[in-house]
Design an enzyme around this catalytic site. Structure first.
Site, PDB file in Angstrom:
ATOM      1  N   SER A 289     -93.354 -40.163 -60.662  1.00  0.00           N
ATOM      2  CA  SER A 289     -93.751 -39.923 -59.073  1.00  0.00           C
ATOM      3  C   SER A 289     -93.090 -41.038 -58.069  1.00  0.00           C
ATOM      4  CB  SER A 289     -95.463 -39.910 -59.290  1.00  0.00           C
ATOM      5  OG  SER A 289     -95.986 -39.403 -57.975  1.00  0.00           O
TER       6      SER A 289
ATOM      7  N   ASP B  42     -92.010 -37.938 -51.931  1.00  0.00           N
ATOM      8  CA  ASP B  42     -91.760 -38.546 -53.093  1.00  0.00           C
ATOM      9  C   ASP B  42     -90.507 -38.218 -54.048  1.00  0.00           C
ATOM     10  OD1 ASP B  42     -93.129 -36.815 -54.432  1.00  0.00           O
ATOM     11  OD2 ASP B  42     -94.573 -38.597 -55.398  1.00  0.00           O
TER      12      ASP B  42
ATOM     13  N   ASP C 187     -90.593 -36.860 -56.976  1.00  0.00           N
ATOM     14  CA  ASP C 187     -90.778 -35.573 -57.919  1.00  0.00           C
ATOM     15  C   ASP C 187     -91.476 -34.545 -56.813  1.00  0.00           C
ATOM     16  OD1 ASP C 187     -93.415 -36.785 -57.797  1.00  0.00           O
ATOM     17  OD2 ASP C 187     -93.873 -35.561 -59.392  1.00  0.00           O
TER      18      ASP C 187
ATOM     19  N   ASP D  34     -94.101 -34.064 -54.964  1.00  0.00           N
ATOM     20  CA  ASP D  34     -95.502 -33.429 -55.236  1.00  0.00           C
ATOM     21  C   ASP D  34     -96.147 -34.188 -54.118  1.00  0.00           C
ATOM     22  OD1 ASP D  34     -95.821 -36.019 -56.107  1.00  0.00           O
ATOM     23  OD2 ASP D  34     -96.881 -35.172 -58.008  1.00  0.00           O
TER      24      ASP D  34
END
Length: 577
Positions: free
Chosen positions: A144, A303, A305, A307
């Protein structure tokens, strides 16, 4: 075995490759480092794996990824669910593609079919793919928003959500039962393909995902009229968001989209930021420079990834760009979605909004206004995603929107995890709607404060690294648990919740009332304070940190800031002591 013994075993065992051994040989005299790397095993927790990359049992590496995957494979086989297969995605971090491949080939060696994306994809697209491909499970390799030295591994189940109780603990137990690396299976990719066990996911999944997003548009006429007039600056922060974000905006008619060139391409070293977190204002430096050059209405960052979504919006009175907290962007979206759906007659009677106990409390006021249920879960978007599954089973509610304070939200049910791609789409639609009224998103946020109250939230995070740090974090929590303060920052404690012990003490009456929290047990302490203030303390589930969440409600901006300052000072003292 002691850390030094395990370290020596890794050096002598032919199972471990030469690159790993060279890395470990360089640590021969570093006793503290050896203790940190081998003093414990990187825990497969309820969110999977996450840790610093490197050689050792307490590091993210191919061996630990294979071991975790073997445990997952064993669980799937015992459950007789292996036939439907596993979808796999990975982000732009160093070693993400490699770890995804290791996981895939371990599953294949266990006779489990895998569907793997050919290149990096956002986490929410993995959540979507699990259900679209009718898989039993999904794996995404990502850490993340953590610093560049981290990586991670998250497991999803057939509903598209992250694993939750009781399945999470059952899988954890299977991972723990893999006590020897020689129990772990793997195979060559060519063999897996020849056996029909390894399949690359095609572009049809990307297209299907985009089509689901476009179904969520609420005001297509206004969007057609204003999309070409809105100026948007966007940065993927070297992550996975670049292609899907630009695609959805282009397909909806947003032509003035300016991407930060220095941060456009994937790069696991994240060279332009200290760490790739849109919650960090420094991550926006390049984007804000570009925004001023092009006179943007909106500045967005996802960010690695994709999400989480960070937002800056222009204050039309001053021309300055103002940072939105995750609670602020969540409230702008919440009010926009509820107001538009109500005006269209498309707000179901059993509508529900889902959030977490540490998220901002303005949602209580907004959902009350629109007569919509508000459901709170433990911290972590997996619990919000779980509610979609539970609603489907019970038919008690219809999911409308979910949000958490840490820059995560979900519009629709195409995914069962937070989704920055759909958040970009929805916020840009809202920005176009308010631009049509001569307002910016910041102007709308100010209007919400005037209507519902001046809510303000902050997060105080204290990092405590290593085994000693873990002990210090535990001590802070136990001290608060065993000696419950009567007030914090001069504000009386009206209610105390201990989610680990499943108890709530209500001090509002002369005699304290004890009851259950109604949520799963978790090492979290929550203090409801007078005048709408609150604070919550919990250890991070993914990092060596203890987090103090704080919220207040003021009569105006100055009042809210004063209350917040007092509370933060009190909690900073608590963290130090």
């Amino acid at each position: 075995m002691e850390a030094r013994e395990i370290y020596k075993a890794w050096l002598s065992d032919p199972y471990f490759d030469e690159e790993t051994k060279r890395e470990l040989e360089a640590l021969a005299k570093e006793e503290k480092e050896i203790e940190d790397r081998f003093g414990r095993e990187l825990e497969f927790g309820t969110g999977g794996l996450r840790g610093i990359m490197g050689a050792g049992t307490n590091r993210m590496n191919s061996y630990m990824v294979r071991k975790a995957t073997q445990g997952l494979a064993n669980y799937m086989i015992k459950q007789k669910t292996e036939k439907k297969g596993v979808a796999i995605a990975f982000d732009s971090r160093n070693n993400s593609a490699r770890f995804a491949q290791e996981a895939a080939l371990c599953l294949c060696a266990n006779g489990i079919r895998v569907f793997i994306f050919p290149s990096l994809r956002p986490t929410p697209m993995l959540s979507f793919a699990v259900r679209y491909l009718k898989c039993t499970a999904g794996i995404v390799v990502t850490a993340s928003h953590n610093p560049a030295e981290y990586n991670g591994y998250k497991v999803y189940w057939e509903d598209g959500g992250q694993i939750t109780a009781p399945r999470d603990k059952e899988i954890i137990e299977e991972v723990r039962n893999v006590t020897d690396f020689k129990q772990v299976k793997t195979m060559k990719q060519e063999e897996a393909i020849a056996m029909g066990l390894y399949e690359t996911i095609g572009p049809e999944v990307d297209t299907a995902y985009m089509e689901e997003l476009k179904k969520l548009i609420l005001c297509p006429e206004i969007l057609r009229a204003e999309a070409q007039n809105l100026k948007i600056v966007y940065t993927p922060l070297h992550g996975t968001g670049n292609l899907p974000v630009r695609r959805i905006l282009e397909e909806l008619g947003f032509v003035n989209v300016y991407v930060v060139k220095e941060q456009e391409l994937p790069d696991g070293d994240f060279p332009t930021v200290s760490f790739p977190n849109p919650e960090d204002k420094a991550a926006f430096n390049l984007a804000l420079t570009l925004a001023r050059q092009v006179d943007a209405d909106l500045v967005l960052a996802t960010d690695p990834d994709a999400d989480r979504l960070g937002v800056y919006a222009k204050d039309s009175a001053t021309g300055e760009y103002v940072s939105f907290s995750g609670n602020m962007s969540g409230m702008v979206l919440l009010e926009y979605i509820l107001s538009q759906r109500k005006s269209m007659g498309a707000l179901p009677e059993n509508s529900a909004v889902v959030t977490t106990i540490v998220s901002g409390k303005m949602a209580r006021e907004i959902t009350r206004t629109y007569d919509v249920a508000l459901i709170e879960t433990l911290t972590g978007f997996k619990y919000i995603g779980e509610q979609i599954k539970l609603f489907k089973q019970s038919q008690d509610h219809t999911f409308v929107f979910g949000y958490e304070e840490s820059y995560g939200c979900l519009v629709g049910t195409h995914a069962r995890d937070k989704d920055a791609i759909v958040a970009v789409m929805a916020l840009c639609e809202a920005a176009a709607f308010y631009k049509h009224q001569g307002m910016t998103l910041y102007d709308q946020m100010e209007k919400l404060f005037e209507t519902y109250g001046y809510f303000r939230e902050e997060l105080c995070t204290v990092t405590k690294r290593g085994l000693e740090g873990a002990r210090e974090i535990a001590e802070i929590l136990e001290t608060l648990r065993n000696d419950i303060p009567k007030s914090i920052g001069g504000m009386q404690v009206e209610e105390f919740r201990d989610y680990r012990e499943d108890t709530v003490w209500d001090y509002r009456s002369k005699e304290a009332v004890k009851r259950s929290t109604g949520l799963p047990r978790s090492n979290v302490l929550y203090f409801e304070l007078e005048k709408g203030a609150w604070c919550c303390v919990r250890p991070s589930g993914t990092e060596p940190k203890i987090k103090f969440y704080v919220g207040v409600k003021g009569t105006d901006k100055k009042d809210a800031e004063g209350k917040m300052k007092t509370l933060m000072e009190a909690l900073n003292d608590c963290a130090k002591n």
